[in-house]
Write a protein that holds these residues in place. Structure first.
Motif, PDB file in Angstrom:
ATOM      1  N   THR A  24       3.892   1.565   0.686  1.00 38.35           N
ATOM      2  CA  THR A  24       3.280   0.778  -0.372  1.00 38.35           C
ATOM      3  C   THR A  24       1.775   0.784  -0.205  1.00 38.35           C
ATOM      4  O   THR A  24       1.226   1.326   0.751  1.00 38.35           O
ATOM      5  CB  THR A  24       3.792  -0.673  -0.321  1.00 38.35           C
ATOM      6  OG1 THR A  24       3.291  -1.300   0.866  1.00 38.35           O
ATOM      7  CG2 THR A  24       5.302  -0.715  -0.315  1.00 38.35           C
ATOM      8  N   LEU A  25       1.121   0.152  -1.155  1.00 43.60           N
ATOM      9  CA  LEU A  25      -0.334   0.026  -1.085  1.00 43.60           C
ATOM     10  C   LEU A  25      -0.775  -0.941  -0.003  1.00 43.60           C
ATOM     11  O   LEU A  25      -1.901  -0.855   0.488  1.00 43.60           O
ATOM     12  CB  LEU A  25      -0.871  -0.465  -2.436  1.00 43.60           C
ATOM     13  CG  LEU A  25      -0.895   0.540  -3.591  1.00 43.60           C
ATOM     14  CD1 LEU A  25      -1.281  -0.179  -4.875  1.00 43.60           C
ATOM     15  CD2 LEU A  25      -1.851   1.677  -3.313  1.00 43.60           C
ATOM     16  N   LEU A  26       0.095  -1.875   0.378  1.00 45.76           N
ATOM     17  CA  LEU A  26      -0.317  -2.950   1.266  1.00 45.76           C
ATOM     18  C   LEU A  26      -0.552  -2.466   2.686  1.00 45.76           C
ATOM     19  O   LEU A  26       0.082  -1.520   3.166  1.00 45.76           O
ATOM     20  CB  LEU A  26       0.746  -4.052   1.270  1.00 45.76           C
ATOM     21  CG  LEU A  26       1.007  -4.718  -0.084  1.00 45.76           C
ATOM     22  CD1 LEU A  26       2.062  -5.794   0.059  1.00 45.76           C
ATOM     23  CD2 LEU A  26      -0.282  -5.305  -0.664  1.00 45.76           C
ATOM     24  N   LEU A  62      -5.270  -3.137   0.498  1.00 43.62           N
ATOM     25  CA  LEU A  62      -4.527  -2.080  -0.184  1.00 43.62           C
ATOM     26  C   LEU A  62      -4.723  -0.733   0.512  1.00 43.62           C
ATOM     27  O   LEU A  62      -4.750   0.317  -0.125  1.00 43.62           O
ATOM     28  CB  LEU A  62      -4.987  -1.981  -1.651  1.00 43.62           C
ATOM     29  CG  LEU A  62      -4.824  -3.246  -2.481  1.00 43.62           C
ATOM     30  CD1 LEU A  62      -5.417  -3.062  -3.871  1.00 43.62           C
ATOM     31  CD2 LEU A  62      -3.353  -3.652  -2.582  1.00 43.62           C
TER      32      LEU A  62
END
Length: 473
Positions: free
Chosen positions: A20-22, A295
């Protein structure tokens, strides 16, 4: 499964790349010693940002001069450069935990002195006492920060270092977001003494985190802390063109494109505000940095890391120049946030290169050089921006600085193309091939009969000749 020994003693595996972006927060979940160190550093950074902003505002309030605000950074630069080089050598010669506790205690004393001088009115008519304390603070930071950064790779496995770099950036930039805002609000509501008092309280957290660690001498034994040790570190750096270029391009970006010395003047002259507006401007860069760090998951898959660093710095310079043209405060803050996001991407990738390039016995010295660059560059930028503004205008100083930074960056990368050719995947493979040990796996765990925690030693021993692939500022 993530790297590091699980609770049931299973063997470690390399962690999967974040899907994911996280940002990957597994180092905080799995390594209690690293978690406490990170929390303590983040809270301490918050207090440092409060004091750093309050000092700039107080100097401007006393002198009404942007040049004097820029001079604060020059005063801090001299002990920072000398202390960063020799402080890094000290870090490679002594117990890093004990050194960090001593320097943290000294920094707390300096914060108490800021508070005391303000309470007794010693800086009501002159800024030089504040500048003297800034110089002492800078000298202590020159040893404190390399010591802390050199400890991190011994608390988590090698595979988690990029994630730890992003987490360090998140902590530092969160402090950069809220610290200036708190400074602006507390100065406006209760005066400078309130801001300094808040900073003093924050020192409890980092001291607690350090106290829970075991002794942490350099791997392979300490070395001398003299000129010969400093020279050895510089020779190592000279033989690493990609690593050297990461320092050069960051210096260019900060020297020409850092306009923070002009924020008090722009807050009043262009945007019609006061200390709260200036605090928002200081925070805007950190807001963008925090968003980019939060992010940062996809950055682990960037193979052309050097090229991405160059592109990020071009975006930084363009956003800064655009900020100089802005007359609306909302647009100005948005451009500063964009600049901060670009700088964060550059910082995370430059740290990734540094971590793989540097063996543990060199880590203090290279972190000392890193500290000189990442903190000395903005201070030179403050001086440059304030000096140009003194003979032209604050707006011209901001615009010309952003454009000059882009121009110089393109020139040096054309002259030394090693950075833009850098291949992170190949560099990491070479680093693993050079290692004489498999990635270690022991997680930092509390000793059963002692309040300290033994450090993990996850890194391969490595040699002195390394190719390049990790603050965290």
């Amino acid at each position: 499964m993530r790297a590091g020994r699980s609770s049931d003693g299973a063997s470690p595996r390399r962690p999967p790349r974040p899907a994911t972006l996280l940002a990957d927060i597994s180092p905080l979940r799995e390594y209690p010693a690293y978690r406490r160190l990170w929390v303590g550093e983040t809270i301490s950074a918050l207090g440092s940002q409060i004091t750093a902003t309050a000092v700039l505002l107080q100097v401007f309030a006393v002198t009404r001069s942007s040049f004097q605000v820029g001079l604060v950074s020059l005063v801090a630069l001299v002990p920072l450069v000398a202390g960063g080089l020799f402080g890094g050598a000290i870090v490679d010669a002594v117990d890093r935990r004990r050194l960090a506790m001593i320097t943290s205690g000294g920094l707390a004393v300096v914060s108490a002195a800021f508070l005391l001088l303000t309470l007794v009115g010693a800086v009501d008519d002159a800024a030089w006492p504040l500048m003297c304390l800034v110089a002492v603070q800078s000298a202590l930071l020159a040893a404190d920060q390399p010591a802390r950064r050199a400890m991190t790779p011994n608390l988590i496995p090698l595979e988690h270092l990029p994630a730890a770099s992003a987490l360090a950036q998140i902590g530092g930039t969160a402090a950069g977001v809220f610290g200036p805002l708190i400074a602006g609000v507390t100065v406006a509501a209760g005066g400078f003494s309130v801001a300094y008092a808040v900073d003093l309280v924050t020192f409890a957290a980092p001291l607690y985190g350090l106290a829970r660690l075991a002794a942490m001498p350099p791997r392979g034994g300490g070395r001398g802390a003299g000129v010969a040790s400093v020279a050895e570190g510089l020779r190592f750096l000279r033989g690493q063109p990609v690593l050297l270029m990461t320092f050069v391009v960051d210096l260019i970006a900060m020297v020409f494109g850092m306009p923070r010395a002009l924020f008090p003047a722009l807050a009043e002259g262009r945007f019609g505000g006061g200390s709260a507006t200036a605090g928002a401007m200081y925070s805007a860069v950190a807001v963008g940095s925090l968003l980019a760090a939060g992010l940062s998951g996809p950055l682990g898959g960037v193979r052309r890391q050097g090229l991405a660093v160059v592109v990020s710095i071009v975006l930084w310079g363009g956003a800064i120049a655009g900020f100089g043209l802005a007359h609306d405060i909302a647009l100005g803050l948005a451009l500063l946030a964009l600049a901060g996001a670009a700088d964060m991407v550059s910082a995370i990738l430059r740290n990734a290169i540094l971590n793989v390039a540097t063996p543990d016995e060199m880590r203090g010295r290279l972190q000392g050089v890193f500290l000189v660059v990442v903190t000395g560059g903005p201070r030179l930028g403050d001086l440059e921006a304030g000096s140009v503004a003194a003979v032209t205008s604050p707006a011209f100083s901001v615009i010309s600085g952003g454009l000059a930074g882009i121009g110089c960056l393109l020139l040096v990368t054309a002259a030394v193309p090693a950075l833009i050719r850098y291949d992170a995947k190949a560099a990491l493979a070479q680093a693993r091939e050079r290692s004489s040990q498999p990635p270690a796996s022991a997680a930092a765990a509390s000793a059963p009969h002692d309040r300290t925690e033994a450090p993990v030693v996850p890194r391969p021993s490595g040699g002195t000749s390394r190719d390049t692939l990790d603050p965290s500022a």
